[in-house]
Design an enzyme around this catalytic site. Structure first.
Site, PDB file in Angstrom:
ATOM      1  N   ASP A 100      16.049   0.027  -0.072  1.00  0.00           N
ATOM      2  CA  ASP A 100      14.724   0.625  -0.266  1.00  0.00           C
ATOM      3  C   ASP A 100      13.666  -0.395   0.136  1.00  0.00           C
ATOM      4  O   ASP A 100      13.399  -1.338  -0.610  1.00  0.00           O
ATOM      5  CB  ASP A 100      14.512   1.001  -1.735  1.00  0.00           C
ATOM      6  N   LYS A 164      10.907   7.828   1.325  1.00  0.00           N
ATOM      7  CA  LYS A 164      10.866   7.934  -0.140  1.00  0.00           C
ATOM      8  C   LYS A 164       9.447   7.707  -0.631  1.00  0.00           C
ATOM      9  O   LYS A 164       8.792   6.742  -0.239  1.00  0.00           O
ATOM     10  CB  LYS A 164      11.808   6.892  -0.750  1.00  0.00           C
ATOM     11  N   LYS A 199      13.142  11.448  -0.429  1.00  0.00           N
ATOM     12  CA  LYS A 199      13.372  11.075  -1.827  1.00  0.00           C
ATOM     13  C   LYS A 199      12.028  11.013  -2.545  1.00  0.00           C
ATOM     14  O   LYS A 199      10.990  10.773  -1.931  1.00  0.00           O
ATOM     15  CB  LYS A 199      14.024   9.686  -1.939  1.00  0.00           C
TER      16      LYS A 199
END
Length: 253
Positions: A100, A164, A199
């Site tokens: 991430d 995300k 996400k």
């Protein structure tokens, strides 16, 4: 009266939509271990953790199919591109299967999308080369719709695995009531190209909030409230056999 929306789900399906967030800065090693045991017990998609916790994650999650995701440039993306690449490489070598990476918020707000694009491509190349997947993370407290659209286009061109979005809710503020979360997710879904998944993390604290995200086209949610969400699902009779759930319309409709 607006008709209810129905969704058919199983408990394993819900669990595999969740990245269990173990990122709070004051978590002790023992608390992280306990969280990893929860992730393993419910068989979620990933345990999302700080890089130094990866060896502990590998140890606790051994024998399960729960993957490890690790953060890079967390939480504001302020590291140099070189350091982000090194962080990502080290995380994958240590055992992370997803990375991430926080975008550089200042560069995005400055409109320097050439810098942002080069950084995303460099980290994605390093991660994919080592057999892992990159999640490019956007902090919605700071970014405009235009910013998010530009980043989604960059991520689509780079063919990252996930875009995300995070919502760090402040006291007294609810993005869901304001419709901001849903509108932002719809914008992302409309902007990314086929194959790029979405996400959302932050603000998903209940089962119905997870369902609403699912209906918006989200593939995965990050949640620190994983146990509560899955225990709520069990209490509502959701198990291994598909069941149909009726949902009220989203708050902004």
């Amino acid at each position: 009266m607006t008709a209810l929306t129905t969704i058919t789900v199983t408990l394993p399906q819900i669990a595999k939509m969740i990245d269990y967030s173990l990122l709070h800065p004051n978590l002790t090693d023992e608390e992280i271990r306990d969280g990893l045991e929860v992730a393993k017990r419910f068989n979620v998609a990933t345990a999302c953790m700080k890089p130094y916790s990866i060896p502990l994650g590998k140890k606790v999650l051994a024998g399960s199919d729960v993957l490890i995701s690790a953060v890079v440039g967390f939480p504001y993306g302020i590291n140099t591109t070189k350091i982000k690449v090194l962080e990502a490489e080290q995380a994958v070598e240590d055992g992370a299967r997803e990375v991430d990476m926080m975008v550089n918020i200042g560069k995005v707000r400055s409109g320097d999308f050439d810098y942002v694009g080069k950084e995303i491509r460099a980290v994605n190349e390093a991660v994919v080369k080592r057999g892992a997947a990159l999640n490019v993370v956007l902090d919605n407290d700071f970014l405009s719709d235009r910013d998010v659209s530009r980043i989604c286009l960059i991520c689509s061109a780079a063919r990252v695995a996930f875009v995300k979005t995070v919502f760090f809710l402040q006291p007294g503020r609810s993005y869901e009531r304001q419709g901001k979360m849903l509108s932002r997710l719809r914008l992302m879904k409309a902007t990314v190209t086929d194959g790029i998944r979405i996400k959302v993390a932050g603000g998903i604290r209940s089962l119905d909030e997870l369902f609403i995200a699912m209906l918006t086209g989200v593939s995965r949610v990050g949640a620190a409230s994983t146990a509560a969400i899955l225990e709520e699902a069990t209490a509502r009779g959701i198990g291994s056999i598909p069941v149909k759930i009726a949902l009220p319309p989203p708050a902004d409709e």
